[in-house]
Design a protein around this motif. Sequence first.
Motif, mmCIF file in Angstrom:
data_model
loop_
_atom_site.group_PDB
_atom_site.id
_atom_site.type_symbol
_atom_site.label_atom_id
_atom_site.label_comp_id
_atom_site.label_asym_id
_atom_site.label_seq_id
_atom_site.Cartn_x
_atom_site.Cartn_y
_atom_site.Cartn_z
ATOM 1 N N GLU A 253 0.813 -1.221 0.000
ATOM 2 C CA GLU A 253 0.000 0.000 0.000
ATOM 3 C C GLU A 253 0.841 1.264 0.000
ATOM 4 N N GLN A 254 2.125 1.150 0.311
ATOM 5 C CA GLN A 254 3.009 2.317 0.274
ATOM 6 C C GLN A 254 3.522 2.608 -1.143
ATOM 7 N N LYS A 255 3.378 1.641 -2.037
ATOM 8 C CA LYS A 255 3.928 1.797 -3.385
ATOM 9 C C LYS A 255 2.925 1.536 -4.494
ATOM 10 N N ASP A 256 1.863 0.802 -4.195
ATOM 11 C CA ASP A 256 0.908 0.392 -5.222
ATOM 12 C C ASP A 256 -0.396 1.154 -5.048
ATOM 13 N N PHE A 257 -0.673 2.059 -5.998
ATOM 14 C CA PHE A 257 -1.869 2.887 -5.931
ATOM 15 C C PHE A 257 -2.709 2.593 -7.176
ATOM 16 N N LEU A 258 -3.697 1.718 -7.007
ATOM 17 C CA LEU A 258 -4.512 1.310 -8.147
ATOM 18 C C LEU A 258 -5.191 2.521 -8.766
ATOM 19 N N ARG A 259 -5.000 2.691 -10.062
ATOM 20 C CA ARG A 259 -5.559 3.841 -10.762
ATOM 21 C C ARG A 259 -6.771 3.457 -11.603
ATOM 22 N N GLY A 260 -6.886 2.185 -11.927
ATOM 23 C CA GLY A 260 -8.024 1.730 -12.709
ATOM 24 C C GLY A 260 -8.153 0.226 -12.624
ATOM 25 N N LEU A 261 -9.390 -0.250 -12.644
ATOM 26 C CA LEU A 261 -9.657 -1.679 -12.591
ATOM 27 C C LEU A 261 -10.916 -1.929 -13.403
ATOM 28 N N GLY A 262 -10.818 -2.750 -14.459
ATOM 29 C CA GLY A 262 -11.972 -2.880 -15.320
ATOM 30 C C GLY A 262 -12.010 -4.162 -16.118
ATOM 31 N N LEU A 263 -13.133 -4.333 -16.821
ATOM 32 C CA LEU A 263 -13.344 -5.407 -17.791
ATOM 33 C C LEU A 263 -13.441 -4.771 -19.162
ATOM 34 N N ARG A 264 -12.645 -5.242 -20.112
ATOM 35 C CA ARG A 264 -12.578 -4.649 -21.457
ATOM 36 C C ARG A 264 -12.854 -5.714 -22.510
ATOM 37 N N PHE A 265 -13.551 -5.333 -23.565
ATOM 38 C CA PHE A 265 -13.785 -6.234 -24.673
ATOM 39 C C PHE A 265 -13.976 -5.423 -25.950
ATOM 40 N N ASP A 266 -13.884 -6.102 -27.075
ATOM 41 C CA ASP A 266 -14.024 -5.466 -28.376
ATOM 42 C C ASP A 266 -15.376 -5.829 -28.984
ATOM 43 N N VAL A 267 -15.944 -4.877 -29.723
ATOM 44 C CA VAL A 267 -17.244 -5.070 -30.369
ATOM 45 C C VAL A 267 -17.083 -4.827 -31.865
ATOM 46 N N PRO A 268 -17.119 -5.874 -32.694
ATOM 47 C CA PRO A 268 -17.047 -5.653 -34.147
ATOM 48 C C PRO A 268 -18.235 -4.829 -34.639
ATOM 49 N N LEU A 269 -17.974 -3.914 -35.558
ATOM 50 C CA LEU A 269 -19.014 -3.032 -36.088
ATOM 51 C C LEU A 269 -18.960 -3.060 -37.616
ATOM 52 N N ALA A 270 -20.111 -3.314 -38.221
ATOM 53 C CA ALA A 270 -20.163 -3.392 -39.679
ATOM 54 C C ALA A 270 -21.075 -2.328 -40.288
ATOM 55 N N ASP A 271 -21.929 -1.704 -39.478
ATOM 56 C CA ASP A 271 -22.880 -0.731 -40.006
ATOM 57 C C ASP A 271 -22.187 0.590 -40.325
ATOM 58 N N VAL A 272 -22.791 1.341 -41.190
ATOM 59 C CA VAL A 272 -22.265 2.669 -41.490
ATOM 60 C C VAL A 272 -22.394 3.544 -40.252
ATOM 61 N N PRO A 273 -21.539 4.561 -40.108
ATOM 62 C CA PRO A 273 -21.527 5.335 -38.860
ATOM 63 C C PRO A 273 -22.864 5.920 -38.453
ATOM 64 N N HIS A 274 -23.722 6.336 -39.401
ATOM 65 C CA HIS A 274 -24.996 6.914 -38.983
ATOM 66 C C HIS A 274 -26.020 5.849 -38.586
ATOM 67 N N GLU A 275 -25.661 4.576 -38.738
ATOM 68 C CA GLU A 275 -26.519 3.501 -38.229
ATOM 69 C C GLU A 275 -25.847 2.756 -37.068
ATOM 70 N N ARG A 276 -24.877 3.412 -36.476
ATOM 71 C CA ARG A 276 -24.283 2.945 -35.230
ATOM 72 C C ARG A 276 -24.792 3.846 -34.105
ATOM 73 N N HIS A 277 -25.015 3.234 -32.938
ATOM 74 C CA HIS A 277 -25.686 3.978 -31.879
ATOM 75 C C HIS A 277 -25.004 3.761 -30.543
ATOM 76 N N VAL A 278 -24.992 4.829 -29.741
ATOM 77 C CA VAL A 278 -24.454 4.793 -28.377
ATOM 78 C C VAL A 278 -25.584 5.145 -27.431
ATOM 79 N N ARG A 279 -25.685 4.370 -26.345
ATOM 80 C CA ARG A 279 -26.727 4.610 -25.345
ATOM 81 C C ARG A 279 -26.104 4.540 -23.947
ATOM 82 N N PHE A 280 -26.561 5.431 -23.074
ATOM 83 C CA PHE A 280 -26.218 5.359 -21.656
ATOM 84 C C PHE A 280 -27.491 5.543 -20.842
ATOM 85 N N GLY A 281 -27.682 4.686 -19.834
ATOM 86 C CA GLY A 281 -28.830 4.824 -18.960
ATOM 87 C C GLY A 281 -28.737 6.073 -18.109
ATOM 88 N N GLY A 282 -29.877 6.694 -17.842
ATOM 89 C CA GLY A 282 -29.944 7.879 -17.001
ATOM 90 C C GLY A 282 -30.854 7.654 -15.807
#
Length: 898
Positions: A253-282
């Motif tokens: 704990e004197q030397k190791d300061f976790l800055r990020g911890l996560g799960l990462r994955f890749d999503v293949p995309l084939a649609d044209v950019p205007h038929e790709r969509h991003v959503r976030f819950g509110g």
Amino acid sequence: MAPLSRRGFIKTGALAAALPLAVRATPARAAAAAPPAADLAWLEGAPSLMTGTTFGVPWPRGALRKDQAFALSGAGGALACQSWPIAYWPDGSLKWTAHALPAQAAMPERLQLRPGASRSASAHALMVSERADAIVVDTGVIECIIPRQGGDIIRSIRRGKRETARAGRLVALSDDRPDGSDGTTRQTAFDSQLTRVTLEQHGPVRSVVKVEGHHREAGGTGRSWLPFTVRLYFYAGAESVRIMHTFVFDGDEQKDFLRGLGLRFDVPLADVPHERHVRFGGESGGLWAEGVRNLTGLRRDPGEAVRKAQLAGLAVPPMTERVSRSLHLIPAWGDYSLSQMSADSFRIRKRTKAGHGWIDAAWGRRAPGLGYIGGTSGGVAFGLRDFWQRHPTQLDIRNAHTDAAQVTLWMWSPDAPAMDLRFYHDGMGMDTHAEELQGLDITYEDYEEGFGTPVGVARSSELTLWALDATPARERLVQMAAAVQTPPQLVPAPAHILGTRVFGNLWSLPDRSTPARARIEDRLDAHFDFYRNEVEQRRWYGFWDYGDVRHTYDADRHEWRYDVGGYAWANSELSPDLWLWYSFLRTGRADIFRMGEAMVRHTSEVDTYHLGRFAGLGTRHNVQHWGCSAKQVRISTAVYRRMYYYFTADERIGDVMREVLDADRRLDAVDPVRKIADQPPKGPYPVRASFGTDWASLVANWLTEWERSGSTRYRDRILTGMRDIAAMPHGFFNGDRMGYEPDSGRLHNMIGTGASASHLNAVFGAVEIFDELIALTGDRDFERAWLDYCELFNAPADEQRRRLGKPHGAGNALYLGHSRLTAYAAWKRKDPALARRAWKEFAGPDGRTPPFVPARVAGAAVLNPVTEVPSVTTNDTAQWGLAAIQNLALVGDALPPT
């Protein structure tokens, strides 16, 4: 409920070996002629989105054989269900069973489970194949490949012929110094490295894959640390996979300061950019929804049909040539982040690509933790539970303008300050034992150099991934966000649980039939409502803190004593966990269950050590959860986790309860009473222990393993200690300080014919566990010794002197809380005078129940207006609640009506 006889035990095959005398010499309990059905209900009502669920159901002793099948039904008829045992009675009959439901479109509000022919088949078949290089799970809708080695947790998720996600791996970032230092911080990136992959469960409705490993410095060379366990849950018919992620901190704990911890994955995309969509819950069912290349708000209108289609996430109809020829000049936004830095604020921002500036897009208070990236041909929705409650968190989408987006669910946001787990003070000159005791005297902090370490603490997080064949409707995504935050949970009716007596005799259903009963019930509700509201009012949130409550209030500051030694975080002190769970047992209230669930997740992970010198022990209350030098089994004990485990069959909690099975072997090196002043020498035994804070806590661990697995090793360890205590001259009054041998489980009287007691021994689950032990084993000598203790603890000094030779020395400490011991003796011995005495004790030493009246404080006296109870402590609240619940159950008829 008397246990099964030896003849009946042998006849049923029981739990593998001949029982010791204390268990086998008791009369049999006849099995019910018609085993009862269990009525079930959803905690928060029938779910609008059902991705599969698991729940537990208890059964009466001797009623069901261990290979019993079960049938589940609702208003529309039979439902597919997978069943398996998770606990047994000593006679081998089923005590608890777990059941899994597949994903399906709609569910009835209420269901019923009964013994009978099962229907395990669902509309989709769940299939698992084990290959040399991978485990492949097919839910009937999606196929997931989990490799056996390498760095990926998930190699690929396919839906039909399309690969929806790939290269799912864990990522971590670590700084070598905290923020705000001299500007020379070195940051290191780490990726997951698998060490073991196990198919833990394979069934027609539910299958579980367990992945274990550690984080390795990116590039495959260098350091490995941060061990992890990831479980992947698959349900028949589901288009999603549920992920339970656990990591253990094993750094410096004197030397190791976790800055990020996560799960990462890749999503293949084939649609044209205007038929790709991003959503976030509110918040409140809201949704932030945009295209990677937006077609709204342009100088040249593409047409209403185009705009509406894009907003809905549908394929866009042909546009005018004037618009379509200029699409490449409309910015395509590749990168998005939703960050929740506090419980009260989140931000959404975006940029076109790396190397260019971020643009603020939206702000809000509390995000539910759901995101989506994809197009008309499919995509991935992803969610992180307790997103705002466990801030700082973040959802990232990168490179959405390319042929593969990258998604990261950050359980600790890299945009937040790095984790700083160092002890919060420098010891303040406490270099000797005498100085440590002086510190304990002034701030109630049990300090010892090097003991306030985070090495070995853990945290688990729950994530969900959906592989989708098209961008979902907005309303569907809102349903997904709700399911992430509050997964559907079935529970048995309180009346059914009570009838099985799986948790003993110490609770009953709410009863307001007299004014006196109604006052107690109303106050029980008021106590819980106050603490539920305090979580919100005091913002008891955050990655390491969510799930715990504070210990004692500071009326002068109108604030809990968050910075005063042992008065800060409660860390299970005096059993608030049990107060919550017994409150849930009798009421079935969803809000109580969810608060108890958060507490189980916290105390089993953060307040308990999972590796290192203190593995299996927990940490007493402190300013930091791991800060106190008192490392004790009374905090890590399974008595605080087992109810949640049985209601959910949660494998992670099952792991934790097995981690503490041999915690007694730590007590030689970490003496539990070394800080108590004026202690005599340790004596000839490896461990000195009390019957309550130590032995009863160990017994809870062993009892849980006995009923889960039938282990004769842990059963015999329990029975050995029961026999030894019962044989002491004054039974439990010789148990305040005993010699203990971890190799044999033997307990030894260390005070001769004397007698003494501690006010703490009965308040960490001993009352509850001993009631179960007496019913399970039928050990009359142990029962007699325990009833003597229950009757005499609060008895007048003259009565103690007459029967013990002198008063036991604990005085009136926790007098009201110990009224439940008097009630237990009254109930067992059928003694009306003791029952009346119990209710007098419940009123307190001066005959008046302490008031509990919230008051409002505002203005310059406080930062924000608060509702407070100036005298409140969690110790008193938990013990009052347990005494009220248990006295009503045991001697309620002796309570005067008014």
